[in-house]
Write a protein that holds these residues in place. Structure first.
Motif, mmCIF file in Angstrom:
data_model
loop_
_atom_site.group_PDB
_atom_site.id
_atom_site.type_symbol
_atom_site.label_atom_id
_atom_site.label_comp_id
_atom_site.label_asym_id
_atom_site.label_seq_id
_atom_site.Cartn_x
_atom_site.Cartn_y
_atom_site.Cartn_z
ATOM 1 N N ALA A 377 -1.744 7.091 -5.141
ATOM 2 C CA ALA A 377 -2.820 6.279 -4.208
ATOM 3 C C ALA A 377 -2.104 5.487 -3.126
ATOM 4 O O ALA A 377 -2.495 5.562 -1.982
ATOM 5 C CB ALA A 377 -3.647 5.434 -5.140
ATOM 6 N N ALA A 401 -8.365 6.603 -2.631
ATOM 7 C CA ALA A 401 -9.261 5.912 -3.491
ATOM 8 C C ALA A 401 -9.518 6.561 -4.601
ATOM 9 O O ALA A 401 -9.596 5.884 -5.784
ATOM 10 C CB ALA A 401 -10.593 5.498 -2.697
ATOM 11 N N ALA A 413 -9.011 0.912 -5.527
ATOM 12 C CA ALA A 413 -9.733 1.937 -5.284
ATOM 13 C C ALA A 413 -11.200 1.261 -4.466
ATOM 14 O O ALA A 413 -11.684 2.021 -3.621
ATOM 15 C CB ALA A 413 -10.481 2.681 -6.387
ATOM 16 N N VAL A 433 -16.003 7.740 -6.091
ATOM 17 C CA VAL A 433 -15.325 6.647 -6.107
ATOM 18 C C VAL A 433 -15.954 5.317 -6.475
ATOM 19 O O VAL A 433 -15.905 4.692 -7.143
ATOM 20 C CB VAL A 433 -14.199 6.587 -4.979
ATOM 21 C CG1 VAL A 433 -13.608 5.175 -5.015
ATOM 22 C CG2 VAL A 433 -13.243 7.541 -5.163
#
Length: 860
Positions: A377, A401, A413, A433
């Motif tokens: 990420a 995310a 996120a 997400v």
């Protein structure tokens, strides 16, 4: 010698003594830079005679290298990986880049670390030290913390030294504060014996007890200032003054030596060969590093460079002009391996560059394959920032995310999803997400509409993902009571074939009380899943949820148990809490209260360790219901469980107030009983009608029996006897012993009031036996009193249950051991070390009065 740290050192040293005694312990040492964390770790090493020491110092330059910190910790013992169970060894090798890593689970890596530490401690105690843990890469931190929380009877002491940025919830902490004035004065007297008392007092005051500041602040003064003959510089925060002092020392070096120190700071890992190759490209060499060493700024040992303190490195890097920093990273990029090269290129970039962004994305894909989701990420976030094209920036931010969600970084996120939306991202992935973030935060209301929006955009282009999103939406909307969302999802699902889509449509039918048409479709989905197990994890969760709604406890138990086994075998700790929740529900409904409590305890631990704290409330609802049945202390906020608790103690007014406004069909039987007791039967008629329709369509014998019980309570007294008798006959076909006992108790009460005392004894005896077996003492008391009122004596209490003395984890271990599962397999299934399993059995055997697995199997 450490001064002023007797208390802190004593607490840390006790970890060593526990490890020598075969027990484990974990400690997080917290404190600001220079407060003495590293010195405390060094003292522990000096005291670790006869103890294997594994240690690592995390470095800022490697925070984006997956499992770099774990590699440092385990490097001396990698030859022991063959001692691990095969799937764990493969996961750890994959994570460390020693083998193919396709699809490695981050939790399986943590379990492998736990098993390896336990194996090592079987030979001699282990002391595992991680300094500057706030610089650990996320993947290493996840694995080490997962192992740390499961150390028990292993002989391992683990210490993390970190600043406040290191997140380690649930672990014991020890904060290092400043030295007191007496200890600070001793430190100064030892180093600067001729310092004027006025200067000493000011240094003590400005240093705030920080040992590094006590040493470095006077070192930055001239002899005249130390003697009090010249004024000292103006006051600054201690750390800033120290960094400024280091910077001044660096500034005194020749230009080429300053550049060599900058290259070492930018390289970060301390590899002398790499630093020299890059420095030579910029016109520097060994002599320049030697100049810095003579100045006391760094040490060269063998093939390694170490700065005198991390703040020296910070000063060298932060004070250098941008142009020199860029040149240092470009030189390093030309001499390092491919994994590090991309990071130096990114650090050298002064603006967006698609080539570097693409390389970062490739690196993130590799990190994701090794199970380093949180690291992936961060890499993707950097790739997005370096993307010149706005659409590519939105796409990579969305990917970041999604990786953050998978890595348990909910807040990261959420921020990335917001950023992606601002960039114009509207993909289905972004909808996933946002919905996942809402669910992980425990605020899922509205998530179904977000998922439906995303699914609608890809119905034609990606129907498989669209149906997955609609399944998620239905799973969120139905329990949340979002009926409009359920109807919309059902309309979108109408374009798909198959039992899952029909089940989603059936939920919309249920919203309109069309039980007769809806429940058969749901029943068909569950039946098909039992015959042909599903591969998709989300689909399996959805089907289990449908079985829960149907009240098909046998199907819930079968499907959940199979999924638990699958998750254990594959090391999918993150998927276990929701599946264990379903299994605990089935155990509760089957009257296995202790097993349900043990399952909940495991699920709560896993939920906490895998960043799913929102699930804890759902899980503890199981223990709240157990307490309500058994008459334990009232807890939880669910009105259904609070209502049952009041029913248990005959507080019918309170029970009625709690349950009357609840729309869930499962609450109807309790509402009916409470309403009848307070002479408000008409206010429960609607709930009973819905429950009866649901029970008739679902065809579960226990539910049909309870519907008849409610009819007996609400209907004419002359018809009650036949309804009760028919209900008892249905109950005998199995399912929900607590509900059977309640029906038999009410039937017995009705028969006794009708002066049919002899007939009343049979259902009352059965009710008493079940209530006693369930540990439902208040209910058993009522049944015992009724039985005595018929003229028959009743025993005062249930026989002792040997298993009641076990802790929840001991009970789980004992159940598996009695089934013939080996200690190592038990450890793998429960995410424990095998030595902890042995310890639990060692504690359980005397409690149960057995001495072997054969005796254990007979008892359990």
């Amino acid at each position: 010698m450490l001064r002023g740290r007797d208390k802190e050192l004593g607490e840390a040293a006790r970890l060593l003594e526990r490890a020598r005694a075969g027990q484990s312990g974990v400690l997080v040492l917290r404190g600001e830079a220079g407060i003495g964390k590293s010195a405390l770790l060094e003292e522990l090493v000096r005291r670790a005679r006869g103890v294997r020491v594994l240690r690592a110092t995390a470095v800022e330059a490697e925070t984006s290298l997956p499992f770099a910190g774990l590699q440092m910790v385990l490097r001396p013992v990698l030859d022991r990986l063959d001692t691990l169970p095969g799937v764990q060894a493969a996961a750890l090798r994959g994570a460390l880049g020693l083998a193919d890593a396709a699809g490695t689970s981050r939790f399986l890596v943590g379990l492998a670390v736990l098993s390896l530490l336990s194996e090592l401690a079987a030979q001699r105690p282990v002391l595992c030290l991680i300094d500057d843990a706030h610089w650990l890469d996320a993947a290493s931190a996840d694995a080490l913390l997962f192992a740390a929380r499961r150390l028990a009877a292993d002989g391992v002491a683990m210490v993390f030294a970190a600043r406040d940025a290191f997140d380690a919830p649930g672990l014991p902490e020890l904060r290092l504060g400043g030295l007191d004035e007496a200890a600070a004065a001793e430190v100064l007297a030892q180093r600067f014996s001729t310092m004027a008392s006025s200067v000493r007092d000011r240094v003590v005051r400005e240093a705030g007890g920080n040992p590094l500041a006590l040493i470095e602040l006077p070192a930055g003064l001239s002899p005249e200032q130390r003697a009090g003959r010249e004024a000292m510089p103006g006051a600054l925060p201690a750390t800033d003054r120290v960094v400024a002092g280091f910077g001044a020392q660096i500034d005194e070096l020749p230009a080429r030596a300053r550049l060599a120190v900058l290259v070492a700071a930018a390289e970060g890992s301390g590899d002398l060969g790499t630093v020299l190759r890059a420095a030579r490209a910029l016109g520097g060499g060994v002599a320049d590093l030697e100049a810095a060493e003579k100045a006391g700024l760094l040490r060269i040992t063998g093939a390694s460079i170490a700065f005198r303190h991390p703040l020296v490195r910070s000063a060298a890097y932060q004070r250098a002009p941008l142009g020199l920093r860029v040149a240092a990273h470009e030189a390093l990029a030309a001499v390092v391996d491919a994994e590090r090269r991309v990071w130096h290129l990114a650090a050298a970039a002064t603006g967006p560059q698609e080539g570097i962004a693409a390389l970062l994305e490739e690196t993130a894909v590799a990190a994701r394959g090794r199970g380093a989701m949180a690291t992936a990420a961060s890499i993707l976030e950097q790739a997005a920032l370096l993307s010149p094209d706005r659409a590519e920036r939105a796409r990579r931010t969305t990917l970041a995310a999604r990786a953050a969600v998978a890595g348990g970084r909910t807040e990261q996120a959420a921020a990335l999803a917001e950023r992606a939306a601002e960039l114009g991202g509207h993909s289905a992935g972004l909808a996933l997400v946002r919905a996942s973030v809402a669910f992980e935060r425990g605020t899922p209301r509205g998530a179904a509409q977000v998922l439906a929006d995303g699914a609608q955009t890809i119905l034609r282009d990606d129907p498989g993902l669209a149906l997955t999103m609609l399944t998620m939406a239905a799973s969120n909307a139905w329990p949340a009571g979002e009926i409009d969302a359920v109807r919309r999802v059902a309309r979108l699902a109408g374009s798909f074939a198959g039992p899952t889509a029909r089940a989603i449509e059936a939920l919309a039918g249920l919203a309109d009380d069309d039980h007769a048409n809806a429940l058969p479709a749901l029943t068909a989905l569950v039946a098909q899943a039992r015959t042909n197990p599903l591969d998709d994890a989300l689909a399996r969760i959805f089907v289990v949820g449908v079985a829960l709604f149907l009240g098909d406890d046998e199907a819930v138990a079968e499907l959940a148990a199979a999924d638990v086994i699958r998750c254990r075998n594959e090391g999918l700790a993150g998927a276990l809490p929701v599946t264990l929740h379903a299994l605990a529900h089935a155990q509760l409904m089957a009257g296995r209260h202790r097993d349900a409590a043990a399952t909940v305890a495991e699920a709560v631990d896993l939920a906490r360790d895998t960043g799913q704290s929102h699930r804890i409330g759902q899980l503890t609802a199981i223990t709240a219901r157990i307490a309500a049945i058994e008459g334990g202390p009232e807890h939880g906020s669910d009105p259904v469980h609070r209502g049952l608790f009041h029913l248990t103690f005959g507080r019918y007014e309170q029970a009625f107030r709690e349950i009357e406004g609840v729309s869930a069909v499962s609450a109807a039987p309790d509402l009916v009983e409470a309403a009848v007791r307070v002479e408000a039967a008409d206010r429960a008629a609607g709930a009973h009608a819905r429950f009866a329709a649901w029970a008739e369509a679902g065809r579960q014998p226990w539910a049909q029996a309870v519907a008849l019980r409610c009819r007996a309570l609400l209907g004419p007294a002359g018809e009650a006897g036949e309804h009760y008798a028919q209900a008892v006959r249905l109950h005998r076909r199995g399912g929900r012993p607590f509900e059977r006992a309640r029906t038999e108790l009410l039937y017995g009460e009705w028969l006794r009031r009708a002066r049919r005392r002899a007939e009343a004894r049979s259902p009352l005896r059965s009710a008493l036996e079940i209530f006693d077996r369930l540990g439902a003492a208040p209910w058993a008391g009522r049944a015992r009193a009724e039985l005595r009122a018929t003229g028959e004596s009743a025993p005062d209490g249930p026989p002792a249950d040997a298993l009641a003395a076990l802790t929840p984890q001991e009970l789980q271990v004992v159940r598996l051991a009695a089934a013939g599962v080996s200690n190592r397999d038990i450890a793998a299934q429960l995410f424990l070390s095998h030595r902890t399993v042995e310890y639990h059995l060692y504690k359980a055997y005397p409690k149960l009065g057995v001495a072997s697995r054969q005796e254990l199997a007979r008892l359990v």
